[in-house]
Design an enzyme around this catalytic site. Structure first.
Site, PDB file in Angstrom:
ATOM      1  N   PRO A 189      31.904  14.687  48.178  1.00 25.00           N
ATOM      2  CA  PRO A 189      31.417  14.095  46.776  1.00 25.00           C
ATOM      3  C   PRO A 189      32.593  14.413  45.915  1.00 25.00           C
ATOM      4  O   PRO A 189      33.309  15.581  46.120  1.00 25.00           O
ATOM      5  CB  PRO A 189      30.102  15.052  46.376  1.00 25.00           C
ATOM      6  CG  PRO A 189      30.211  16.088  47.437  1.00 25.00           C
ATOM      7  CD  PRO A 189      30.759  15.587  48.584  1.00 25.00           C
ATOM      8  N   MET A 190      33.156  13.509  45.166  1.00 23.63           N
ATOM      9  CA  MET A 190      34.355  13.785  44.162  1.00 23.63           C
ATOM     10  C   MET A 190      34.091  13.369  42.938  1.00 23.63           C
ATOM     11  O   MET A 190      33.901  12.102  42.684  1.00 23.63           O
ATOM     12  CB  MET A 190      35.553  13.563  44.964  1.00 23.63           C
ATOM     13  CG  MET A 190      35.981  14.183  46.018  1.00 23.63           C
ATOM     14  SD  MET A 190      37.482  13.626  46.745  1.00 23.63           S
ATOM     15  CE  MET A 190      37.080  11.996  47.684  1.00 23.63           C
ATOM     16  N   ALA A 191      33.690  14.253  41.882  1.00 21.18           N
ATOM     17  CA  ALA A 191      33.441  13.643  40.544  1.00 21.18           C
ATOM     18  C   ALA A 191      34.419  12.590  40.086  1.00 21.18           C
ATOM     19  O   ALA A 191      35.991  13.295  40.238  1.00 21.18           O
ATOM     20  CB  ALA A 191      33.199  14.774  39.614  1.00 21.18           C
TER      21      ALA A 191
ATOM     22  N   GLN B 220      24.440  14.173  45.123  1.00 23.03           N
ATOM     23  CA  GLN B 220      24.535  15.553  44.906  1.00 23.03           C
ATOM     24  C   GLN B 220      24.029  15.979  43.526  1.00 23.03           C
ATOM     25  O   GLN B 220      24.371  15.367  42.582  1.00 23.03           O
ATOM     26  CB  GLN B 220      25.942  15.850  45.143  1.00 23.03           C
ATOM     27  CG  GLN B 220      25.985  17.370  45.318  1.00 23.03           C
ATOM     28  CD  GLN B 220      27.500  18.040  45.352  1.00 23.03           C
ATOM     29  OE1 GLN B 220      28.222  17.835  44.258  1.00 23.03           O
ATOM     30  NE2 GLN B 220      28.042  18.503  46.165  1.00 23.03           N
TER      31      GLN B 220
ATOM     32  N   CYS C 254      31.119  23.937  43.423  1.00 20.80           N
ATOM     33  CA  CYS C 254      32.084  23.350  42.255  1.00 20.80           C
ATOM     34  C   CYS C 254      32.464  24.824  41.484  1.00 20.80           C
ATOM     35  O   CYS C 254      31.886  25.779  41.168  1.00 20.80           O
ATOM     36  CB  CYS C 254      31.215  22.607  41.149  1.00 20.80           C
ATOM     37  SG  CYS C 254      32.242  22.058  40.035  1.00 20.80           S
TER      38      CYS C 254
ATOM     39  N   ASN D  90      34.823  21.087  55.975  1.00 20.92           N
ATOM     40  CA  ASN D  90      35.353  20.511  54.888  1.00 20.92           C
ATOM     41  C   ASN D  90      36.580  21.343  54.420  1.00 20.92           C
ATOM     42  O   ASN D  90      36.455  22.374  54.338  1.00 20.92           O
ATOM     43  CB  ASN D  90      34.378  20.184  53.816  1.00 20.92           C
ATOM     44  CG  ASN D  90      35.239  19.753  52.636  1.00 20.92           C
ATOM     45  OD1 ASN D  90      34.971  20.297  51.405  1.00 20.92           O
ATOM     46  ND2 ASN D  90      35.791  18.417  52.418  1.00 20.92           N
TER      47      ASN D  90
ATOM     48  N   ASP E 218      40.885  20.014  53.527  1.00 19.75           N
ATOM     49  CA  ASP E 218      42.116  19.883  54.314  1.00 19.75           C
ATOM     50  C   ASP E 218      42.193  19.142  55.579  1.00 19.75           C
ATOM     51  O   ASP E 218      43.191  19.209  56.260  1.00 19.75           O
ATOM     52  CB  ASP E 218      43.200  21.108  54.310  1.00 19.75           C
ATOM     53  CG  ASP E 218      43.044  21.597  52.880  1.00 19.75           C
ATOM     54  OD1 ASP E 218      43.070  21.063  51.856  1.00 19.75           O
ATOM     55  OD2 ASP E 218      43.597  22.841  52.903  1.00 19.75           O
TER      56      ASP E 218
HETATM   57  C1  LIG Z   1      38.774  15.531  42.033  1.00 17.40           C
HETATM   58  C2  LIG Z   1      38.049  16.107  42.996  1.00 17.40           C
HETATM   59  C3  LIG Z   1      36.324  16.041  42.433  1.00 17.40           C
HETATM   60  C4  LIG Z   1      35.515  16.893  43.041  1.00 17.40           C
HETATM   61  N1  LIG Z   1      34.212  16.641  42.805  1.00 17.40           N
HETATM   62  C5  LIG Z   1      33.086  17.332  43.700  1.00 17.40           C
HETATM   63  C6  LIG Z   1      31.865  17.280  43.241  1.00 17.40           C
HETATM   64  O1  LIG Z   1      31.478  16.709  42.509  1.00 17.40           O
HETATM   65  N2  LIG Z   1      30.843  18.201  44.062  1.00 17.40           N
HETATM   66  C7  LIG Z   1      31.560  18.937  45.318  1.00 17.40           C
HETATM   67  O2  LIG Z   1      30.543  19.341  46.024  1.00 17.40           O
HETATM   68  N3  LIG Z   1      32.783  18.575  45.503  1.00 17.40           N
HETATM   69  C8  LIG Z   1      33.715  18.257  44.671  1.00 17.40           C
HETATM   70  N4  LIG Z   1      34.935  18.371  45.128  1.00 17.40           N
HETATM   71  C9  LIG Z   1      35.601  18.997  46.162  1.00 17.40           C
HETATM   72  C10 LIG Z   1      35.411  17.960  47.313  1.00 17.40           C
HETATM   73  O3  LIG Z   1      34.087  17.498  47.780  1.00 17.40           O
HETATM   74  C11 LIG Z   1      36.003  18.756  48.701  1.00 17.40           C
HETATM   75  O4  LIG Z   1      35.141  20.070  49.003  1.00 17.40           O
HETATM   76  C12 LIG Z   1      37.451  19.522  48.652  1.00 17.40           C
HETATM   77  O5  LIG Z   1      38.254  18.447  47.742  1.00 17.40           O
HETATM   78  C13 LIG Z   1      38.152  19.807  49.838  1.00 17.40           C
HETATM   79  O6  LIG Z   1      37.930  18.885  50.638  1.00 17.40           O
HETATM   80  P1  LIG Z   1      39.317  17.933  51.024  1.00 17.40           P
HETATM   81  O7  LIG Z   1      40.665  18.857  51.285  1.00 17.40           O
HETATM   82  O8  LIG Z   1      39.124  17.036  52.305  1.00 17.40           O
HETATM   83  O9  LIG Z   1      39.780  17.194  49.779  1.00 17.40           O
HETATM   84  C14 LIG Z   1      35.980  17.604  44.399  1.00 17.40           C
HETATM   85  C15 LIG Z   1      37.173  17.361  44.655  1.00 17.40           C
HETATM   86  C16 LIG Z   1      38.151  16.697  43.814  1.00 17.40           C
HETATM   87  C17 LIG Z   1      39.453  16.716  44.258  1.00 17.40           C
END
Ligand SMILES: Cc1cc2nc3c(=O)[nH]c(=O)nc-3n(C[C@H](O)[C@H](O)[C@H](O)COP(=O)(O)O)c2cc1C
Length: 347
Positions: free
Chosen positions: A36-38, A90, A120, A220, A222
């Site tokens: 999930p990414m807001a 979520q 978060c 999760n 990187d």
């Molecule tokens: C722009 C952005 C928005 C995010 N929004 C959420 C979110 O709404 N809910 C959540 O659980 N994690 C959120 N995350 C965290 C990601 O789900 C993830 O845990 C984090 O980026 C690490 O994983 P990655 O290295 O694959 O990016 C967000 C991350 C980014 C960069």
């Protein structure tokens, strides 16, 4: 149909093919999931990543605050029209009753899985004692998980960090609470709240948790290449990997990782013409979803992610980011990609 696209391939040693991942009654088609990414994982982006093989795609975080339930943001974040199932929603909040109530509402709107946000780090969210701030109150975490699991008939998962700070790590306790409450899957972003996004995510905490926890675990943080995904799965004993930033502008990463995990086969990125078609289809979906006024604005960041590694994008970028209409954005992109497909001539 956009993907998965054919591309040059090499082979590596074949790892064993893992069976499909079950979360409660759901069976996922792949063990590579979209985080999930807001502001990013809206319906068009989720749909694109599912087309490229993401086994599950989580909505952007939705607040359980009842006053926000009928806002445009909530409606958009719950919109999953024509999207492949299962659809994971979520939710974030600190009040067990409000979270349970919102979970029921999300299921009524079509959610196939509810994910509770315990990770978060945003000040706005933590000030409400929600997101990662919950990690400091394990009794409340237990109440929330019990209430939400009992409120809905679909599986409930949890996404967490490894603790509030390096000195306050409590992943093992959170994992036990989740399992005892009937949570069906736990995702761990390998950083504490205090770490923000700094440094390298660590997955040792998850490997340690695996010793005590039976429910499916998702690693999760990187994970952005097939090799890293393979290594993390091996090192942690996790059941799946979740990809966030590694999917920005590269939705094919899901297919690439899943294929490597299943066969050891290495598939390169799509050809330029395929990348053009993928981006144009993504833009059209964004324009249709957000409308003529907002669509081109929302699309800008995706254009950058899709094109930043391509030649001469720095020259095209200025005009592309200024384009005000969907038609203009599309026209400029097509002409940029045309320059990439014609051999450069000396001036
Ligand atoms: C722009 C952005 C928005 C995010 N929004 C959420 C979110 O709404 N809910 C959540 O659980 N994690 C959120 N995350 C965290 C990601 O789900 C993830 O845990 C984090 O980026 C690490 O994983 P990655 O290295 O694959 O990016 C967000 C991350 C980014 C960069």
């Amino acid at each position: 149909m956009l993907g998965p696209a054919a591309a040059p391939r090499t082979t590596a040693e074949s790892p064993p093919i893992p069976p499909p991942l079950r979360i409660g009654a759901l069976e996922l088609s792949s063990r590579v999931l979209l985080a999930p990414m807001a502001g990013i994982t809206d319906r068009p982006f989720r749909h694109l990543c599912r087309e490229f093989g993401a086994g599950l795609a989580f909505s952007e975080m939705l607040s359980a605050n009842p006053e926000l339930r009928h806002t445009r943001t909530s409606a958009e974040r719950l919109d999953h029209k024509n999207e492949p199932r299962p659809f994971a929603v979520q939710i974030a909040g600190a009040d067990p009753d409000a979270l349970a109530d919102f979970a029921r509402y999300a299921v009524d709107q079509g959610a196939d899985l509810i994910d509770i946000n315990l990770g978060c780090p945003a000040k706005k969210v933590c000030r409400q004692a929600a997101g990662s701030a919950l990690l400091r109150d394990e009794a409340l975490v237990a109440r929330i998980m019990h209430r939400v699991v009992r409120a809905v008939s679909v599986p409930v998962s949890v996404k967490t960090r490894t603790g509030w700070s390096p000195k306050e790590r409590n992943l093992e306790q959170i994992g036990r609470i989740a399992q005892d409450a009937g949570v069906a899957m736990l995702t761990v972003h390998g950083r504490t709240r205090a770490c923000g996004y700094r440094g390298q995510a660590e997955h040792d905490s998850l490997a340690a948790l695996r010793e005590h926890i039976r429910i499916p675990l998702v690693a999760n943080g990187d994970i952005d290449t097939p090799e890293i995904a393979h290594k993390v799965l091996e090192q942690t004993g996790a059941d799946a990997v979740m990809i966030g930033r590694g999917a920005l502008g590269k939705p094919w990463i899901f297919d690439r990782i899943a294929r490597f995990l299943a066969t050891g086969e290495h598939v390169g990125p799509p050809e330029i013409a395929q990348r053009r078609d993928i981006l144009i289809a993504h833009l059209e979906a964004l324009h249709a979803f957000y409308g003529e006024a907002r669509g081109p604005r929302v699309a800008r960041k995706h254009i950058i992610w899709h094109c930043q590694d391509l030649p001469r994008f720095d020259k095209a970028r200025g005009a592309l980011l200024k384009a005000q209409s969907a038609a203009e954005q599309r026209r400029l992109l097509l002409s940029y990609f045309a320059t990439l497909m014609t051999p450069e001539t000396d001036a």
